[in-house]
Write an enzyme that holds these catalytic residues in place. Structure first.
Site, PDB file in Angstrom:
ATOM      1  N   HIS A   1       0.936  -1.167   0.113  1.00  0.00           N
ATOM      2  CA  HIS A   1      -0.133  -0.115  -0.139  1.00  0.00           C
ATOM      3  C   HIS A   1       0.859   1.266   0.174  1.00  0.00           C
ATOM      4  O   HIS A   1       0.483   2.333   0.008  1.00  0.00           O
ATOM      5  CB  HIS A   1      -1.127   0.023   1.295  1.00  0.00           C
ATOM      6  CG  HIS A   1      -0.477   0.222   2.515  1.00  0.00           C
ATOM      7  ND1 HIS A   1      -0.148  -0.888   3.286  1.00  0.00           N
ATOM      8  CD2 HIS A   1      -0.258   1.586   3.013  1.00  0.00           C
ATOM      9  CE1 HIS A   1       0.246   0.024   4.739  1.00  0.00           C
ATOM     10  NE2 HIS A   1       0.066   1.279   4.496  1.00  0.00           N
TER      11      HIS A   1
ATOM     12  N   ASP B   1       0.308  -7.352   1.303  1.00  0.00           N
ATOM     13  CA  ASP B   1       0.708  -6.125   1.675  1.00  0.00           C
ATOM     14  C   ASP B   1       2.141  -6.084   1.673  1.00  0.00           C
ATOM     15  O   ASP B   1       2.747  -5.863   2.654  1.00  0.00           O
ATOM     16  CB  ASP B   1      -0.205  -5.328   2.802  1.00  0.00           C
ATOM     17  CG  ASP B   1       0.051  -4.086   2.600  1.00  0.00           C
ATOM     18  OD1 ASP B   1       0.531  -3.488   1.669  1.00  0.00           O
ATOM     19  OD2 ASP B   1      -0.366  -3.360   3.929  1.00  0.00           O
TER      20      ASP B   1
ATOM     21  N   GLY C   1       1.834   6.370   8.860  1.00  0.00           N
ATOM     22  CA  GLY C   1       3.266   6.574   8.607  1.00  0.00           C
ATOM     23  C   GLY C   1       4.107   5.543   9.132  1.00  0.00           C
ATOM     24  O   GLY C   1       5.504   5.647   8.509  1.00  0.00           O
TER      25      GLY C   1
ATOM     26  N   SER D   1       3.607   2.827   8.549  1.00  0.00           N
ATOM     27  CA  SER D   1       3.155   1.809   7.338  1.00  0.00           C
ATOM     28  C   SER D   1       4.504   1.532   6.680  1.00  0.00           C
ATOM     29  O   SER D   1       5.244   2.366   6.200  1.00  0.00           O
ATOM     30  CB  SER D   1       2.373   2.651   6.442  1.00  0.00           C
ATOM     31  OG  SER D   1       1.051   2.308   6.976  1.00  0.00           O
ATOM     32  N   GLY D   2       4.600   0.271   6.016  1.00  0.00           N
ATOM     33  CA  GLY D   2       5.719  -0.163   5.544  1.00  0.00           C
ATOM     34  C   GLY D   2       6.989  -0.518   6.207  1.00  0.00           C
ATOM     35  O   GLY D   2       7.922  -1.082   5.668  1.00  0.00           O
TER      36      GLY D   2
END
Ligand SMILES: *[C@@H]1O[C@H](CO)[C@@H](O)[C@H](O)[C@H]1NC(C)=O
Ligand SMILES: *[C@@H]1O[C@H](CO)[C@@H](O)[C@H](O)[C@H]1NC(C)=O
Ligand SMILES: *[C@@H]1O[C@H](CO)[C@@H](O)[C@H](O)[C@H]1NC(C)=O
Ligand SMILES: *[C@@H]1O[C@H](CO)[C@@H](O)[C@H](O)[C@H]1NC(C)=O
Length: 437
Positions: free
Chosen positions: A239, A287, A380, A382-383
């Site tokens: 994402h 994801d 934020g 995220s990943g």
């Protein structure tokens, strides 16, 4: 003497102790050679041990430790010196598909008649024990099967000493079909030792990567996290790459804050996005994405790859402590933190997370969760990585990619992560390497 069981989800009192225990063995470099003496037993007291026995300690019955948990025990009076005339026996057992790693650190046993005995098969007669152990340093041994027995004796006229041990019940190391890249120096954390909720030090998580939006409208702002897995690949969430083009993503490693480049920073452009072909934006399944850098980064104290968890493919990490790192907002919709933050959170396996009333129905076999009690990964983050430190080696592994949550740190709302162990072949196929040990 009690054996304490660390169950971080229910035993809040000890959760910080557990975190410290995990971190303390992991200051990157392993310790210097031990000074443990495996001496031939010489009893200086000329008396039968029965006569000398002042008190017994340890466990009266064999204690069961569930796989993934650890039992703790320590010498009498620890952290104060033990006294003379002690005879302690600890016997621990776990499920048949697990074994124990016993780590006693610190350990200081006077070599003038005091000793520790360890039976790797759990034999309380200690017929298979190596020589009695004395000396000082860090002792680490592994059981042969699913039981261990430890005996401690102190002589009547001892000067005293002490030890603190954890017996970790875990699945035996699996032999992976994925061959790690040789000499890959991964997972070596920086030296700053920080416990959850604090600002992480400059070099503490040297694989933490910042993704910046360098599109004309993006202003170079940080928008996601990622993880360095080799000199020219970073791992992130799909994402974070969805509907973006490679030319508009900047990659920064060795970065401490989001306000300005650090002296240790290395900046790269992305030459290729490899987003998982089955990523589904609705279900957020698969994801995961890889970004190839336009040129390799140099490994330094501040820039190093994480280890991929190919030794732990059959491990669900349930109730283990993971550390999520990122610059994400600390409140939902709030402003991003300028400093890299870390939060230690207990992991909830896929199976257990499916039982959760709020996110359970959304959890696929490619996801797992962390328990959030006012602490969570947030927007934020995220990943970025959910890190796990192998207590045996102190090396850092990426076990999860921060994927989604509902709000931030809402009561009983777990954070959700992509399960990296499900994608090791995919990573190897697309990058040609697996950096692990
Ligand atoms: C043996 O222990 C007893 C008490 O337990 C003590 O009276 C005796 O002096 C000890 N003998 C030696 C040789 O240490
Ligand atoms: C130890 O005690 C035994 C008798 O129990 C005795 O025969 C022996 O000589 C003693 N040894 C020493 C070194 O005192
Ligand atoms: C270990 O044993 C050696 C002799 O084998 C001795 O010189 C040394 O002092 C012992 N170390 C400790 C910590 O007792
Ligand atoms: C994503 O998952 C939903 C729900 O399972 C499904 O209806 C949809 O077709 C999927 N989309 C893609 C692109 O696979």
């Amino acid at each position: 003497m009690n054996v304490l069981f660390m169950h971080t989800a229910s035993s809040r009192l000890f959760s910080s102790v557990w975190v410290i225990a995990l971190l303390s063995g992991c200051l990157g470099e392993l310790r210097p050679a031990l000074h443990i003496n495996q001496t031939v037993l010489s009893i200086s007291d000329n008396n039968s041990s029965a006569q000398l026995r002042q008190y017994t300690c340890g466990t009266t019955t064999t204690v069961y430790v569930s796989k993934g948990y650890q039992g703790r025990f320590a010498s009498p009076n620890y952290p104060n010196l033990y006294s003379g005339g002690a005879d302690c026996l600890w016997t621990l057992t776990t499920s048949t598909d697990a074994q124990f790693t016993l780590i006693c650190d610190p350990l200081s046993i006077s070599c003038t008649g005091d000793y520790l005995l360890f039976s790797p098969s759990g034999d309380t007669a200690f017929s298979d024990a190596v020589n009695p152990i004395c000396g000082s340093g860090r002792l680490q041994v592994t059981s042969k099967a699913n039981s261990i027995a430890i005996a401690f004796h102190s002589s009547y006229y001892t000067n005293g000493g002490g030890f603190s041990c954890v017996a970790q019940a875990q699945a035996p190391p699996t032999t992976s079909t994925l061959a790690p890249t040789p000499n890959c120096q991964c997972g070596i954390k920086g030296q700053n030792r920080v416990v959850g909720g604090q600002s992480a030090g400059v070099t503490e998580w040297p694989w933490q990567t910042l993704l910046a939006d360098i599109s004309p409208s993006g202003g170079g702002n940080q928008y996601c996290g990622a993880t360095l897995i080799s000199p020219n690949w970073v791992l992130t969430a799909a994402h974070c790459t969805h509907n973006r083009i490679a030319a508009n993503i900047g990659v920064v490693v060795g970065q401490y804050d989001t306000k300005s480049l650090s002296s240790t920073s290395q900046v790269r452009r992305v030459s290729q996005i490899v987003q998982h072909p089955n990523f589904n934006r609705t279900t957020v399944n698969h994801d995961i994405a890889l970004l190839k850098l336009d040129s390799p980064v140099s490994f330094t104290a501040a820039v190093r790859p994480v280890c991929l968890p190919n030794r732990f493919v059959n491990y669900n990490f349930d109730k283990q402590i993971g550390t999520v790192t990122g610059w994400g907002t600390t409140t939902f919709g709030g402003t991003a933190s300028p400093n890299l933050l870390e939060v230690a959170l207990p992991i909830i396996s896929t199976e257990n997370c499916r039982l959760n009333s709020i996110v359970g129905s959304k959890i696929t076999e490619n996801m797992f969760c962390t328990y959030a009690e006012n602490k969570d990964a947030c927007q934020g983050d995220s990943g970025g990585p959910l890190n796990w430190i192998d207590p045996q080696t102190g090396l850092g592994y990426i076990v999860g990619i921060t994927s989604f949550g509902i709000g931030c740190a809402k009561l009983n709302t777990p954070g959700v992560y992509t399960k990296v162990t499900n994608y090791l072949s995919w990573i190897q196929q697309n990058t040609g390497t697996i950096c692990s040990v």
